[in-house]
Design an enzyme around this catalytic site. Structure first.
Site, mmCIF file in Angstrom:
data_model
loop_
_atom_site.group_PDB
_atom_site.id
_atom_site.type_symbol
_atom_site.label_atom_id
_atom_site.label_comp_id
_atom_site.label_asym_id
_atom_site.label_seq_id
_atom_site.Cartn_x
_atom_site.Cartn_y
_atom_site.Cartn_z
ATOM 1 N N ASN A 11 0.822 -1.213 0.000
ATOM 2 C CA ASN A 11 0.000 0.000 0.000
ATOM 3 C C ASN A 11 0.857 1.265 0.000
ATOM 4 O O ASN A 11 0.558 2.247 0.661
ATOM 5 C CB ASN A 11 -0.967 -0.011 1.187
ATOM 6 C CG ASN A 11 -2.037 1.076 1.135
ATOM 7 O OD1 ASN A 11 -2.394 1.619 2.171
ATOM 8 N ND2 ASN A 11 -2.548 1.414 -0.021
ATOM 9 N N CYS A 13 2.693 1.948 -3.333
ATOM 10 C CA CYS A 13 2.946 2.252 -4.751
ATOM 11 C C CYS A 13 1.678 2.152 -5.580
ATOM 12 O O CYS A 13 1.062 3.149 -5.922
ATOM 13 C CB CYS A 13 4.001 1.322 -5.344
ATOM 14 S SG CYS A 13 5.642 1.470 -4.610
ATOM 15 N N ARG A 14 1.295 0.930 -5.915
ATOM 16 C CA ARG A 14 0.207 0.710 -6.861
ATOM 17 C C ARG A 14 -1.159 1.119 -6.331
ATOM 18 O O ARG A 14 -1.897 1.842 -7.005
ATOM 19 C CB ARG A 14 0.181 -0.762 -7.287
ATOM 20 C CG ARG A 14 1.435 -1.174 -8.025
ATOM 21 C CD ARG A 14 1.471 -2.664 -8.288
ATOM 22 N NE ARG A 14 1.665 -3.405 -7.049
ATOM 23 C CZ ARG A 14 1.626 -4.717 -6.951
ATOM 24 N NH1 ARG A 14 1.364 -5.453 -8.020
ATOM 25 N NH2 ARG A 14 1.832 -5.322 -5.790
ATOM 26 N N SER A 15 -1.534 0.640 -5.160
ATOM 27 C CA SER A 15 -2.880 0.958 -4.669
ATOM 28 C C SER A 15 -3.057 2.440 -4.323
ATOM 29 O O SER A 15 -4.136 2.986 -4.576
ATOM 30 C CB SER A 15 -3.298 0.042 -3.516
ATOM 31 O OG SER A 15 -2.394 0.049 -2.459
ATOM 32 N N ASP A 125 4.476 -4.536 -10.172
ATOM 33 C CA ASP A 125 4.947 -3.790 -9.003
ATOM 34 C C ASP A 125 6.191 -2.989 -9.404
ATOM 35 O O ASP A 125 7.227 -3.573 -9.721
ATOM 36 C CB ASP A 125 5.280 -4.758 -7.876
ATOM 37 C CG ASP A 125 5.547 -4.057 -6.557
ATOM 38 O OD1 ASP A 125 5.749 -2.827 -6.553
ATOM 39 O OD2 ASP A 125 5.537 -4.750 -5.524
#
Length: 158
Positions: A11, A13-15, A125
């Site tokens: 929680n 980077c991507r989200s 990722d």
């Protein structure tokens, strides 16, 4: 109120980028009052931390500020509270399914499944890669956010 949760491993980077791009899509459609939007990680390694500086910078250069977000781990109550739970990849989706009560498993999908024109199903990722990975993830998140919002508008009659 429609509740949407974006989930990756840490929680950071991507989200957080997915949360930011979806918030932006919701705002652009004038629907902010009808949504609760959050993000979380399947692990708690970064609990309380701000998103990765590269994720913040990538988002900021695209007009979205995610600097106020803080990492947290998915909780058992999230499965009941959220209507849509979007996993960034198969590993995180599998982890979510393993903790999610059967009656809520229908809420879990891969985020990029909402952008079927993209050549990938999983959000790579970018954490250990170059800044280009963050750009790619951000752009994919914009596309998937638009597709997800269109689906929710149809399903929820918004």
């Amino acid at each position: 109120m429609v509740a949407v949760l974006f989930v990756c491993m840490g929680n950071i980077c991507r989200s957080p980028m997915a949360e930011g791009t979806f918030r932006d899509a919701v705002k652009s459609n004038g629907l902010e009052a009808q949504f609760m939007i959050d993000s979380a990680g399947t692990t708690g390694y970064h609990a309380g931390e701000a998103p990765d500086p590269r994720a913040r910078e990538t988002s900021k250069k695209n007009g979205i500020d995610i600097g106020g977000q803080r990492s947290r781990k998915v909780t058992q109550s999230d499965f009941e509270e959220f209507d849509y739970i979007l996993a960034m990849d198969e590993d995180n989706m599998s982890d979510l399914f393993s903790h999610c009560p059967q009656e809520h498993q229908h809420k879990i999908t891969l985020f990029l499944s909402h952008a079927p024109h993209l050549p990938i199903n999983e959000m790579p990722d970018p954490y250990y890669g170059h800044d280009r990975g963050f750009d790619m993830c951000f752009n994919a998140a914009v596309d998937a956010s638009d597709g997800l919002l269109n689906l929710i508008k149809k399903e929820q009659s918004l």
